[in-house]
Design an enzyme around this catalytic site. Sequence first.
Site, PDB file in Angstrom:
ATOM      1  N   GLY A   1       0.806  -1.219   0.000  1.00 45.40           N
ATOM      2  CA  GLY A   1       0.000   0.000   0.000  1.00 45.40           C
ATOM      3  C   GLY A   1       0.835   1.262   0.000  1.00 45.40           C
TER       4      GLY A   1
ATOM      5  CG  MET B   1       8.658   7.257  -7.466  1.00 43.74           C
ATOM      6  SD  MET B   1       7.055   7.378  -8.235  1.00 43.74           S
ATOM      7  CE  MET B   1       7.334   8.831  -9.228  1.00 43.74           C
TER       8      MET B   1
ATOM      9  CG  HIS C   1       5.149   4.862  -4.945  1.00 51.68           C
ATOM     10  ND1 HIS C   1       5.716   4.094  -5.941  1.00 51.68           N
ATOM     11  CD2 HIS C   1       5.598   4.332  -3.778  1.00 51.68           C
ATOM     12  CE1 HIS C   1       6.489   3.170  -5.406  1.00 51.68           C
ATOM     13  NE2 HIS C   1       6.426   3.279  -4.081  1.00 51.68           N
ATOM     14  CD  GLU C   2       2.501   7.122 -11.869  1.00 48.12           C
ATOM     15  OE1 GLU C   2       2.868   6.286 -12.723  1.00 48.12           O
ATOM     16  OE2 GLU C   2       1.318   7.470 -11.746  1.00 48.12           O
TER      17      GLU C   2
ATOM     18  CB  SER D   1       5.738   3.378   0.767  1.00 45.38           C
ATOM     19  OG  SER D   1       5.155   2.703  -0.325  1.00 45.38           O
ATOM     20  NE  ARG D   2      10.706   1.030   5.015  1.00 43.35           N
ATOM     21  CZ  ARG D   2      10.499  -0.229   4.596  1.00 43.35           C
ATOM     22  NH1 ARG D   2      10.743  -0.563   3.347  1.00 43.35           N
ATOM     23  NH2 ARG D   2      10.048  -1.143   5.435  1.00 43.35           N
TER      24      ARG D   2
ATOM     25  CE  LYS E   1      13.086   1.379  -3.808  1.00 39.88           C
ATOM     26  NZ  LYS E   1      12.547   1.013  -2.513  1.00 39.88           N
TER      27      LYS E   1
ATOM     28  CG  HIS F   1       3.121   0.543  -5.394  1.00 40.33           C
ATOM     29  ND1 HIS F   1       3.269   1.640  -4.574  1.00 40.33           N
ATOM     30  CD2 HIS F   1       3.737  -0.478  -4.754  1.00 40.33           C
ATOM     31  CE1 HIS F   1       3.917   1.284  -3.486  1.00 40.33           C
ATOM     32  NE2 HIS F   1       4.227   0.013  -3.559  1.00 40.33           N
TER      33      HIS F   1
ATOM     34  CB  VAL G   1       8.666   4.276 -11.423  1.00 41.75           C
ATOM     35  CG1 VAL G   1       8.092   5.651 -11.695  1.00 41.75           C
ATOM     36  CG2 VAL G   1       8.073   3.255 -12.386  1.00 41.75           C
TER      37      VAL G   1
HETATM   38  P1  AMP Z   1       5.997  -2.558  -1.650  1.00 42.28           P
HETATM   39  O1  AMP Z   1       4.642  -1.960  -1.515  1.00 42.28           O
HETATM   40  O2  AMP Z   1       7.110  -1.630  -1.278  1.00 42.28           O
HETATM   41  O3  AMP Z   1       6.109  -3.933  -1.042  1.00 42.28           O
HETATM   42  O4  AMP Z   1       6.207  -2.791  -3.213  1.00 42.28           O
HETATM   43  C1  AMP Z   1       5.312  -3.554  -3.983  1.00 42.28           C
HETATM   44  C2  AMP Z   1       5.901  -3.795  -5.348  1.00 42.28           C
HETATM   45  O5  AMP Z   1       6.152  -2.562  -6.006  1.00 42.28           O
HETATM   46  C3  AMP Z   1       7.261  -4.527  -5.269  1.00 42.28           C
HETATM   47  O6  AMP Z   1       7.336  -5.490  -6.315  1.00 42.28           O
HETATM   48  C4  AMP Z   1       8.237  -3.409  -5.481  1.00 42.28           C
HETATM   49  O7  AMP Z   1       9.467  -3.834  -6.071  1.00 42.28           O
HETATM   50  C5  AMP Z   1       7.477  -2.519  -6.462  1.00 42.28           C
HETATM   51  N1  AMP Z   1       8.007  -1.144  -6.408  1.00 42.28           N
HETATM   52  C6  AMP Z   1       8.162  -0.354  -5.311  1.00 42.28           C
HETATM   53  N2  AMP Z   1       8.729   0.820  -5.660  1.00 42.28           N
HETATM   54  C7  AMP Z   1       8.951   0.759  -7.002  1.00 42.28           C
HETATM   55  C8  AMP Z   1       9.515   1.659  -7.965  1.00 42.28           C
HETATM   56  N3  AMP Z   1       9.968   2.860  -7.611  1.00 42.28           N
HETATM   57  N4  AMP Z   1       9.570   1.270  -9.251  1.00 42.28           N
HETATM   58  C9  AMP Z   1       9.122   0.041  -9.633  1.00 42.28           C
HETATM   59  N5  AMP Z   1       8.570  -0.846  -8.776  1.00 42.28           N
HETATM   60  C10 AMP Z   1       8.489  -0.502  -7.485  1.00 42.28           C
END
Ligand code: AMP
Length: 289
Positions: free
Chosen positions: A31, A184, A34-35, A186-187, A149, A37, A176
């Site tokens: 959750g 990008m 951002h772009e 969430s942190r 990422k 995701h 991205v």
């Molecule tokens: P998370 O919500 O951080 O667990 O991320 C969910 C999915 O989104 C994971 O497969 C991440 O690798 C991907 N993700 C997170 N940030 C990026 C980003 N900046 N660019 C591409 N994929 C991302």
Amino acid sequence: MKVIEHIGQMQETSRALRREGKEIGFVPTMGALHEGHLSLIRRCKEENDTTVVSIFVNPTQFGPTEDYERYPRDLEGDSEKLRSLGVDILFFPSVEEMYPEGYSTYVEVEGLSNHLCGLFRPSHFRGVATVVTKLFNIVMPHRAYFGLKDYQQALIIKRMVRDLNMDVQIITCPTVREVDGLAMSSRNQYLSESERRSATVIYRTLLRAKEALERGEDFGTVKTLMVETLSSEPHVKEIQYASVYDPESLEDLSQRQREDYSGSEVLLAIAVIIGPARLIDNMLVRLRD
Ligand code: AMP
């Protein structure tokens, strides 16, 4: 968009979709979308009949002193974004249903989990592999989408799927970035204005290291350059790792001859602490023959 909170209902829905011959694409997330995701979700929409996105802040992938409690949560904003992209199903399970009393089964991918982030977050990848296995068993997707990422995470998931003969195709998507190059995440929300400016040093370091590799510098020199560039930024409190790695084994190559890798790809990867945030980034570089 259908919102499903219960595991049994998600499984029933996926079973029915499969019976109808529908191809299910799945994007697991925590959750605070951002772009990054959204790029995964767009790709998933293009390649599948039904797109399922999960939002689950998975407690087993956070260490006891990490940011599980304060991890950003914004179900309303996220639902809005998912609806506007035309996502079919949001799966939003509770911690109690995912990890009931007496929960005791975990998935470990040995070897790959002992490098890079694994050295600083000892049970992180065990938590990731476990929750992704559970989500695959619940959503039963044909394809699942992961961002590069989190390069190590994607590599570990691919290995797990291969080793355990899971019937799902893993698709990786490019990182991205913000306009100034920061990946990008969430942190990034944890950063103050000045920390946010400092955080651009991560991408700058990757670019400088790539240029150095392309100039023909050896791996040890490139590692030194990366550490020096990151250290020059006062907000960088700690450099957890910064070096050149083998993209398959994740071995640190700083003591190795670059000739062994001519014509092949190497991975540049970084993890730093800036202010209250632990930030990671990486880049694949192909070396000249
Ligand atoms: P998370 O919500 O951080 O667990 O991320 C969910 C999915 O989104 C994971 O497969 C991440 O690798 C991907 N993700 C997170 N940030 C990026 C980003 N900046 N660019 C591409 N994929 C991302």
